[in-house]
Design a protein around this motif. Structure first.
Motif, PDB file in Angstrom:
ATOM      1  N   ILE A  91       5.268 -63.332 -11.554  1.00  0.00           N
ATOM      2  CA  ILE A  91       6.600 -63.109 -10.976  1.00  0.00           C
ATOM      3  C   ILE A  91       7.137 -61.734 -11.356  1.00  0.00           C
ATOM      4  N   ALA A  92       6.726 -61.233 -12.512  1.00  0.00           N
ATOM      5  CA  ALA A  92       7.291 -59.989 -13.035  1.00  0.00           C
ATOM      6  C   ALA A  92       7.096 -58.816 -12.087  1.00  0.00           C
ATOM      7  N   LYS A  93       5.985 -58.821 -11.357  1.00  0.00           N
ATOM      8  CA  LYS A  93       5.737 -57.689 -10.452  1.00  0.00           C
ATOM      9  C   LYS A  93       6.763 -57.630  -9.331  1.00  0.00           C
ATOM     10  N   TYR A  94       7.318 -58.775  -8.944  1.00  0.00           N
ATOM     11  CA  TYR A  94       8.336 -58.781  -7.890  1.00  0.00           C
ATOM     12  C   TYR A  94       9.687 -58.301  -8.428  1.00  0.00           C
ATOM     13  N   ILE A  95       9.944 -58.521  -9.722  1.00  0.00           N
ATOM     14  CA  ILE A  95      11.119 -57.901 -10.345  1.00  0.00           C
ATOM     15  C   ILE A  95      10.936 -56.384 -10.337  1.00  0.00           C
ATOM     16  N   GLY A  96       9.714 -55.961 -10.593  1.00  0.00           N
ATOM     17  CA  GLY A  96       9.407 -54.533 -10.589  1.00  0.00           C
ATOM     18  C   GLY A  96       9.591 -53.863  -9.244  1.00  0.00           C
ATOM     19  N   VAL A  97       9.609 -54.640  -8.173  1.00  0.00           N
ATOM     20  CA  VAL A  97       9.851 -54.070  -6.844  1.00  0.00           C
ATOM     21  C   VAL A  97      11.184 -53.319  -6.816  1.00  0.00           C
ATOM     22  N   LEU A  98      12.146 -53.785  -7.626  1.00  0.00           N
ATOM     23  CA  LEU A  98      13.445 -53.100  -7.695  1.00  0.00           C
ATOM     24  C   LEU A  98      13.283 -51.641  -8.117  1.00  0.00           C
ATOM     25  N   GLY A  99      12.287 -51.368  -8.972  1.00  0.00           N
ATOM     26  CA  GLY A  99      12.058 -50.014  -9.452  1.00  0.00           C
ATOM     27  C   GLY A  99      11.484 -49.081  -8.414  1.00  0.00           C
ATOM     28  N   ILE A 100      11.078 -49.615  -7.285  1.00  0.00           N
ATOM     29  CA  ILE A 100      10.645 -48.792  -6.144  1.00  0.00           C
ATOM     30  C   ILE A 100      11.725 -48.779  -5.075  1.00  0.00           C
ATOM     31  N   CYS A 101      12.323 -49.951  -4.834  1.00  0.00           N
ATOM     32  CA  CYS A 101      13.304 -50.102  -3.762  1.00  0.00           C
ATOM     33  C   CYS A 101      14.608 -49.365  -4.061  1.00  0.00           C
ATOM     34  N   ILE A 102      15.129 -49.497  -5.286  1.00  0.00           N
ATOM     35  CA  ILE A 102      16.418 -48.882  -5.613  1.00  0.00           C
ATOM     36  C   ILE A 102      16.385 -47.368  -5.450  1.00  0.00           C
ATOM     37  N   PRO A 103      15.408 -46.658  -6.045  1.00  0.00           N
ATOM     38  CA  PRO A 103      15.402 -45.202  -5.843  1.00  0.00           C
ATOM     39  C   PRO A 103      15.126 -44.805  -4.399  1.00  0.00           C
ATOM     40  N   VAL A 107      17.582 -42.390  -2.396  1.00  0.00           N
ATOM     41  CA  VAL A 107      17.189 -41.086  -1.846  1.00  0.00           C
ATOM     42  C   VAL A 107      17.464 -41.003  -0.350  1.00  0.00           C
ATOM     43  N   ILE A 108      17.552 -42.137   0.335  1.00  0.00           N
ATOM     44  CA  ILE A 108      17.820 -42.137   1.772  1.00  0.00           C
ATOM     45  C   ILE A 108      19.169 -41.496   2.063  1.00  0.00           C
ATOM     46  N   TYR A 109      20.199 -41.922   1.353  1.00  0.00           N
ATOM     47  CA  TYR A 109      21.520 -41.334   1.627  1.00  0.00           C
ATOM     48  C   TYR A 109      21.776 -40.084   0.796  1.00  0.00           C
ATOM     49  N   TYR A 110      21.130 -39.999  -0.368  1.00  0.00           N
ATOM     50  CA  TYR A 110      21.329 -38.838  -1.245  1.00  0.00           C
ATOM     51  C   TYR A 110      20.818 -37.561  -0.580  1.00  0.00           C
ATOM     52  N   ILE A 258      19.393 -43.272 -15.292  1.00  0.00           N
ATOM     53  CA  ILE A 258      18.736 -44.440 -15.864  1.00  0.00           C
ATOM     54  C   ILE A 258      18.951 -45.629 -14.937  1.00  0.00           C
ATOM     55  N   GLY A 259      17.966 -46.513 -14.903  1.00  0.00           N
ATOM     56  CA  GLY A 259      18.037 -47.674 -14.038  1.00  0.00           C
ATOM     57  C   GLY A 259      17.563 -47.414 -12.626  1.00  0.00           C
ATOM     58  N   THR A 260      17.133 -46.177 -12.332  1.00  0.00           N
ATOM     59  CA  THR A 260      16.632 -45.888 -10.982  1.00  0.00           C
ATOM     60  C   THR A 260      15.127 -46.085 -10.874  1.00  0.00           C
ATOM     61  N   PRO A 363       8.879 -42.679  -7.337  1.00  0.00           N
ATOM     62  CA  PRO A 363       8.357 -44.034  -7.549  1.00  0.00           C
ATOM     63  C   PRO A 363       7.631 -44.600  -6.322  1.00  0.00           C
ATOM     64  N   ALA A 364       8.186 -44.375  -5.130  1.00  0.00           N
ATOM     65  CA  ALA A 364       7.497 -44.830  -3.910  1.00  0.00           C
ATOM     66  C   ALA A 364       6.208 -44.044  -3.697  1.00  0.00           C
ATOM     67  N   MET A 365       6.260 -42.738  -3.990  1.00  0.00           N
ATOM     68  CA  MET A 365       5.043 -41.917  -3.905  1.00  0.00           C
ATOM     69  C   MET A 365       3.969 -42.463  -4.847  1.00  0.00           C
ATOM     70  N   ALA A 366       4.348 -42.758  -6.082  1.00  0.00           N
ATOM     71  CA  ALA A 366       3.393 -43.255  -7.070  1.00  0.00           C
ATOM     72  C   ALA A 366       2.792 -44.589  -6.635  1.00  0.00           C
ATOM     73  N   PHE A 367       3.611 -45.445  -6.019  1.00  0.00           N
ATOM     74  CA  PHE A 367       3.092 -46.735  -5.545  1.00  0.00           C
ATOM     75  C   PHE A 367       2.030 -46.528  -4.471  1.00  0.00           C
ATOM     76  N   LEU A 368       2.308 -45.667  -3.511  1.00  0.00           N
ATOM     77  CA  LEU A 368       1.336 -45.421  -2.451  1.00  0.00           C
ATOM     78  C   LEU A 368       0.061 -44.799  -3.012  1.00  0.00           C
ATOM     79  N   GLN A 369       0.208 -43.884  -3.972  1.00  0.00           N
ATOM     80  CA  GLN A 369      -0.963 -43.202  -4.522  1.00  0.00           C
ATOM     81  C   GLN A 369      -1.729 -44.091  -5.512  1.00  0.00           C
ATOM     82  N   ASP A 370      -1.022 -44.725  -6.446  1.00  0.00           N
ATOM     83  CA  ASP A 370      -1.684 -45.483  -7.517  1.00  0.00           C
ATOM     84  C   ASP A 370      -2.204 -46.830  -7.048  1.00  0.00           C
TER      85      ASP A 370
END
Length: 533
Positions: A91-103, A107-110, A258-260, A363-370
């Protein structure tokens, strides 16, 4: 440069610190912080501010550095892989999805806001907004640029909405290009150029502010010293307000990023035995210098010198955008060499913005690459395409609260939730002894033992109190769309747009979660095949 996992690592210590500082130093340092300080007790605001820095900011900075370097040893810079490895739970990996989704949401609006600073630097240097010498006229100029010009608004030489779109496309293209060059040739090179330039521009502007004297001798009380007094004179009565303490904690989250999840990903590119204790502290202190010393010495003091305390109070209450994009351009029109100083101000903001936006996309870049083994060039194009598509409603529905809704859930609430998961997993599930050892491995300084207990007990308790305070004071009206995050009622016609923003964010989370599930299932099948062959 790559490590034995075929992942890039930072080429130099200086590049690492500048990149981490660039991640932290953003628009909030120069726009949001002085407004928050002025609104929440001036010098007294620094008491809850530094309390939050010591009990939340620096400890969570070390937590994210520790999580990231641990992930780098695994060959991953993504929170799903790190969380599952530490928790030994699927289950922990789905909590980790927040670490990709939040940033990614961030960045979409930033990126769109960042493009405003790029556009305004051009408008300053060319004198495009010159002639709009009142706040109302500059407000019309900004609204025209954003495409939300209301009936009856008027100004001089108003920009077209098309110009905003063009500057957005240029800004997005620059971000994609930097991401495509990788961690060392892209992000680190950007940091080595943009961060020194940012500090030089800020120093020039601070010197100019401090040499203003009294711009209007007929009103001697309107001067820079009174401007500094306005932002730093302590109003200790404010300290009894819970909202001031919440604002201070929110500013620390915002300013340190922090938290992004972006710090976590950046830290995954350090070597296994590189110092992270001193590096994390250095990053924090660099950010604080930029925010408190430089950010607190430009916008608000110069506004008091030209507008006086009463009008500056009104500007501060009306928000950071009005300070940066309405009040400051008026001031530049009244200064000798104002076009140049305006260009420096907005280019400073652009450099602060772009070093943060590439970090938020990483973080999204790292997910696609790693995890998906996609090349960085293709990954950059994919991420850029997602940002482009998802920014369209932000651009076209700006006046209906679409951006505000995303900013609240990703840029405020989401940061606290993800940070709480991070510290619980690192300090309690992975174990505080293991966590303390990870932080201190290769450390160039000896951390005071008190931070062992701060990280384990005080930081998570602080975060829980923040969430409980939110639930008690704000949750009800915001969740059912009766009021916006600022406490104002939401117009009936805007509800559908805010719901659309929530649906888009939820959709991104679901897509990333499905990709995580696909990757883990694929890896599991490959391991089974390897064991039977």
């Amino acid at each position: 440069m790559e490590n034995n996992n075929n992942r890039e690592i930072w080429a130099s210590k200086v590049g690492l610190i500048l990149a981490m500082a660039g991640n932290a130093i953003g628009l909030g340092n120069f726009l949001r912080f002085p407004v928050q300080a002025a609104k929440n007790g001036g010098g007294a605001f620094m008491i809850p501010y530094f309390t939050a820095l010591i009990l939340l900011g620096i400890p969570l900075m070390w937590v994210e550095w520790g999580l990231g370097r641990y992930g780098g040893k695994l060959g991953s810079g993504t929170s799903p892989a790190i969380f599952e490895s530490m928790c030994k739970n699927r289950i922990a990996k789905y909590i980790g999805v927040l670490g990709i989704c939040i940033p990614l949401v961030f960045v979409i609006y930033y990126t769109y806001i960042e493009s405003w600073t790029f556009g305004y630097s051009f408008f300053s240097l060319t004198g495009k907004y010159f002639g709009n010498e009142t706040r109302e006229a500059m407000g019309s100029f900004l609204h025209s640029y954003q495409g939300v010009l209301g009936n009856g608004e008027a100004g001089t030489n108003l920009p077209s909405f098309l110009s905003a779109y063009i500057f957005f496309m240029i800004t997005l293209a620059i971000n994609i290009w930097i991401l495509s060059k990788g961690v060392v040739k892209g992000i680190e090179t950007l940091a080595k150029i943009a961060m020194p330039a940012l500090f030089i521009f800020a120093a020039i502007l601070v010197i100019r502010v401090f040499t203003l004297g009294t711009p209007n001798p007929a009103v001697p009380e309107n001067n820079v010293l009174n401007g500094l007094a306005f932002i730093w004179n302590p109003d200790f009565g404010k300290l009894s307000s819970a909202s001031v303490w919440l604002a201070a904690a929110g500013q620390i989250f915002f300013t340190l990023s922090i938290g992004t999840g972006s710090l976590l990903t950046y830290a995954s590119y350090v070597r296994e035995k590189d110092d992270i204790a001193l590096s994390g502290l250095t990053t924090s202190m660099t950010n604080e210098f930029a925010e408190v010393i430089l950010g607190g010495s430009i916008a608000i003091p110069v506004a008091v010198a030209f507008f006086g305390v009463t009008e500056t109070t009104d500007i501060a209450r009306s928000g950071a955008f009005n300070l940066g994009f309405q009040a400051m351009p008026i001031i530049f029109q009244r200064l000798p060499w104002g076009q140049l100083f305006g260009g420096l101000w907005f280019m400073l903001l652009f450099f602060a913005g772009i070093t943060s936006s590439v970090a938020l996309a990483q973080p999204a870049m790292a997910f696609l690459q790693d995890e998906l083994k996609i090349s960085r060039q293709r990954a950059a194009i994919i991420i850029g395409s997602v940002i482009f598509v998802c920014t369209q409603p932000v651009i076209f529905y700006l006046g209906h609260g679409f951006l505000d809704e995303m900013d609240y859930w990703a840029g405020a609430f989401g940061l606290v939730v993800f940070a709480l998961f991070e510290v619980i997993i690192f300090a309690w599930i992975f174990g505080m002894d293991n966590a303390w050892g990870e932080i201190n491995q290769g450390a160039h300084i000896r951390l005071p033992r008190i931070f062992y207990y701060i990280i384990k007990y005080i930081s998570p308790a602080y975060l829980i109190v923040l969430l409980l305070s939110w639930a008690y004071f704000d949750a009800g009206g915001i969740l059912i769309l009766k009021k916006d995050p600022y406490g104002d009622p939401i117009q009936t016609g805007d509800i559908i747009y805010r719901l659309g923003a929530r649906l888009m964010m939820a959709g991104l989370f679901v897509v990333i979660a499905l990709l995580v599930r696909y990757v883990w299932k694929k890896n599991r099948n490959e391991k089974k095949y390897a064991s039977t062959s």
